[in-house]
Enzyme design. Structure first.
Site, PDB file in Angstrom:
ATOM      1  N   LEU A 298      36.626 -52.463 -43.307  1.00  0.00           N
ATOM      2  CA  LEU A 298      36.395 -53.825 -42.833  1.00  0.00           C
ATOM      3  C   LEU A 298      36.729 -53.933 -41.360  1.00  0.00           C
ATOM      4  O   LEU A 298      35.996 -54.505 -40.572  1.00  0.00           O
ATOM      5  CB  LEU A 298      37.284 -54.814 -43.602  1.00  0.00           C
ATOM      6  N   VAL A 302      34.303 -54.771 -37.828  1.00  0.00           N
ATOM      7  CA  VAL A 302      34.436 -55.861 -36.862  1.00  0.00           C
ATOM      8  C   VAL A 302      35.113 -55.411 -35.579  1.00  0.00           C
ATOM      9  O   VAL A 302      35.427 -56.229 -34.732  1.00  0.00           O
ATOM     10  CB  VAL A 302      35.231 -57.047 -37.460  1.00  0.00           C
ATOM     11  N   SER A 303      35.317 -54.100 -35.451  1.00  0.00           N
ATOM     12  CA  SER A 303      36.117 -53.640 -34.319  1.00  0.00           C
ATOM     13  C   SER A 303      35.496 -54.018 -32.980  1.00  0.00           C
ATOM     14  O   SER A 303      36.192 -54.180 -31.993  1.00  0.00           O
ATOM     15  CB  SER A 303      36.312 -52.131 -34.388  1.00  0.00           C
ATOM     16  N   LYS A 347      37.177 -71.563 -41.540  1.00  0.00           N
ATOM     17  CA  LYS A 347      36.342 -71.336 -42.716  1.00  0.00           C
ATOM     18  C   LYS A 347      36.870 -70.142 -43.499  1.00  0.00           C
ATOM     19  O   LYS A 347      37.068 -69.062 -42.952  1.00  0.00           O
ATOM     20  CB  LYS A 347      34.896 -71.085 -42.274  1.00  0.00           C
ATOM     21  N   ASP A 438      19.565 -71.447 -42.845  1.00  0.00           N
ATOM     22  CA  ASP A 438      20.135 -72.580 -43.571  1.00  0.00           C
ATOM     23  C   ASP A 438      20.298 -73.774 -42.628  1.00  0.00           C
ATOM     24  O   ASP A 438      21.349 -74.393 -42.561  1.00  0.00           O
ATOM     25  CB  ASP A 438      21.468 -72.171 -44.206  1.00  0.00           C
TER      26      ASP A 438
END
Ligand SMILES: *[C@@H]1O[C@H](CO)[C@@H](O)[C@H](O)[C@H]1NC(C)=O
Ligand SMILES: *[C@@H]1O[C@H](CO)[C@@H](O)[C@H](O)[C@H]1NC(C)=O
Ligand SMILES: *[C@@H]1O[C@H](CO)[C@@H](O)[C@H](O)[C@H]1NC(C)=O
Length: 606
Positions: A298, A302-303, A347, A438
């Site tokens: 993970l 995102v590094s 969030k 969306d």
């Protein structure tokens, strides 16, 4: 007697095919066509075997051939668009076959497919491994004369010409309606193909000659598409492992994550869950090490953004929201939190939120909500995104909450322009382009000055895939072609934007109490060619707007933009660039007239 002899020859031929060394090269350069004899284009099919591991779902095959899943499922007798395929499962892929002139003397028949070069691709590898020899690298070179085969760059678009043929006029008269493209396999014989497709050996030889070699594409003449017998879905679902695979793949496609990494994480995850259930208590160390691996991957994911964003500690966020207390919920799983003297929107999501992180780090625009930082909680596989907090809440609440102060037309127009600018930015100025997927009024947030920002990129998709099988989005806003065929394009955002325009004009919700979509109602009332009576138009417009002095031309102009954006055919909807331009015109109309202070009712009454 003559026929018997012919068959004898055929079998002899087949015998030779397998045992004799191949002296002649296979036809690698394409199949000539003559426009005097055939139509310039026709609809045909290629026979295709799903092969693993990346082609065992309909979505990746439909992506490869740039067609919708439904158009493969129907001719292939598949009942489900989503269940995984088994290795070697047979499919019919629809092709639009055309006769193309490649130089002054030659016309070649092929179906043009666009393919975007990925890492380690060569013309040869894509032709043989992905398209299973339905084309050859030689022909790919011919139809892409400007590309240097040894110097391909990732992201480059290449035309892959898929071998196909249209029936000649004579063939059509003889009930040959399709020439199915089929790659001859080493174990095939002409008669085995004839019986498989309901054709005859003679007619196959007539079309293809009798010198057919393994991996040649042959054209099997048939009057109608034969029906494929597919493995029954129950035998599939009884196979637990393959079902599990399916889920993971579905997840990955749904999230639109550029595959491998997520499948890998997903696999680990599934494995972790599995082993945890199986061996709870027995093998704690194994579980721990798996967890660590998940965490590491993970973080690797995102590094890139580590230096760009603040990384928050879980305790920090928990403290900011009173331990994620319900009182601090803004909407869904978004909390309001107070950190270091400032408000933020926090969030909370499952780990897949990192896709949103990846997209947000690529974008930077005044009409997109700003991401301040994030936090990863591997213990619970949660991910938290921390955004700027916008004082005036969502456009949805502003428009539809009876307690909220009514917005003036000028403000609404401003908001429409802000959203349009934000969408134009993600569609036109990000590489690869981002599709929000969306767009709806509750995902539009308003700052202290009532300027709009687009939020919630949780379903957004970046990159190339044009078709998905994981349908997401919100009722009343999703474009019809996306629901029916899973087609993902910037035009689906344009459609949703059209619905927001209707909300702005009418002050009504995208779906009414009876569950009817606003755009459907609007369609029924205003999409005819005849001039609509003004009273019908005023009925649709929000009373607040009617009461204020403003230009009806401006409102009508926005309504016409909405009509265009809601066109059923996505290719006929305007782009966001066009829309921004048209909205500016509405803004001008407004400025022009507001000095005179006309009320639309007065204007309409004339
Ligand atoms: C395509 O043809 C090559 C030989 O040219 C063969 O090695 C390869 O296995 C074929 N690919 C498929 C998927 O049938
Ligand atoms: C390879 O392609 C790149 C970019 O497309 C170009 O700058 C470079 O000159 C090319 N090299 C050769 C050897 O053609
Ligand atoms: C379609 O596939 C099913 C099995 O999934 C098979 O029973 C049926 O015969 C096939 N339909 C036709 C018309 O071949």
């Amino acid at each position: 007697m003559k026929l018997l002899f012919f068959y004898f020859i055929l079998h002899l031929h087949n015998f030779f095919q397998i045992s004799s060394p191949q002296t002649l090269p296979r036809n690698t350069t394409g199949h000539a066509c003559n426009l005097n004899q055939t139509t310039s284009s026709c609809q045909t099919y290629a026979f295709f075997r799903a092969m693993g591991p990346n082609q065992l779902d309909l979505a990746s095959i439909s992506d490869l051939f740039s067609v919708s899943r439904a158009t493969i499922a129907k001719p292939s007798n598949l009942t489900s668009l989503t269940s995984p395929l088994v290795p070697n499962q047979a499919l019919f892929i629809p092709l639009t076959c055309t006769c193309n002139s490649v130089n002054t003397t030659t016309n070649l028949s092929y179906a043009k497919l666009n393919y975007t070069i990925k890492k380690d691709d060569t013309f040869y590898i894509v032709s043989t491994n992905l398209f299973h020899n339905l084309t050859t690298y030689q022909l790919v070179e011919t139809v892409n004369p400007t590309l240097v085969p040894i110097n391909l760059t990732i992201g480059q678009d290449v035309i892959f010409p898929i071998f196909c043929k249209c029936p000649t006029k004579t063939q059509l008269q003889n009930q040959v309606n399709y020439l199915i493209s089929y790659v001859f396999q080493p174990f095939d014989t002409i008669s085995s193909i004839a019986s498989r497709f309901g054709s005859t050996a003679t007619s196959i030889v007539e079309v293809n000659g009798d010198d057919i070699r393994p991996w040649d594409t042959v054209f099997v003449p048939v009057s109608q598409l034969p029906e494929l017998t597919q493995p029954s879905p129950t035998s599939l679902s009884s196979d637990k492992m393959s079902a599990r695979r399916g889920e993971v793949i579905e997840l990955a496609t749904g999230l639109g994550v550029c595959g491998v990494l997520l499948i890998w994480i997903g696999g680990l995850w599934a494995y972790r869950e599995y082993s945890w259930k199986e061996e709870v208590g027995k093998n704690k160390n194994g579980v721990e090490s798996k967890k660590l691996e998940v965490e590491v991957s993970l973080m690797a994911d995102v590094s890139d953004c580590l230096d760009k964003y603040k990384v928050y500690k879980l305790e920090e966020l928990s403290e900011a929201t009173d331990g994620f207390d319900e009182r601090w919920v803004i909407q869904g799983s978004v909390f309001k939190g107070y950190i270091d003297g400032k408000w933020y929107a926090i969030k909370k999501m499952k780990w897949n939120a990192c896709e949103e992180l990846k997209i947000l780090q690529k974008v930077n625009h005044g009409n997109l909500v700003i991401l301040e930082g994030f936090c990863i909680d591997p213990d619970n596989s949660n991910c938290y995104l921390v955004y700027e907090y916008l004082e005036n809440g969502s456009l949805y609440t502003r428009l539809h909450d009876s307690k909220a102060e009514r917005l003036s037309w000028r403000k609404r127009l401003r908001i429409a322009l802000d959203i349009a600018n934000g969408l134009q930015y993600i569609h036109e100025h990000t590489i690869p382009r981002v599709i929000h997927k969306d767009v709806k009024s509750s995902n539009i947030l308003l700052d202290a000055h009532m300027r709009a920002k687009i939020a919630n990129f949780g379903l957004a998709k970046s990159g190339c895939n044009a078709i998905t099988r994981h349908i997401v989005g919100t009722q009343g806003y999703v474009a019809p072609e996306y629901i029916s065929d899973g087609i993902v394009s910037t035009k689906m955002d344009v459609f949703s934007f059209g619905v927001i325009l209707l909300e702005l004009v009418s002050g009504r919700e995208a779906v009414n109490e009876e569950g009817k979509a606003l755009w459907v109602e609007f369609y029924e009332n205003f999409n005819g060619n005849d001039e609509k009576p003004n009273h019908k138009i005023t009925e649709f417009i929000d009373d607040t707007i009617l009461r204020e002095p403003c230009s009806t031309d401006s409102v009508k102009n926005v309504m016409s933009i909405a009509i265009a954006s809601l066109h059923r055919d996505p290719s006929r909807r305007p782009s966001m660039v066009d829309i921004v331009y048209a909205l500016c015109k509405s803004d001008d109309l407004l400025t022009d007239l507001s000095e005179d202070g006309f009320s639309p009712l007065q204007v309409l009454a004339r």
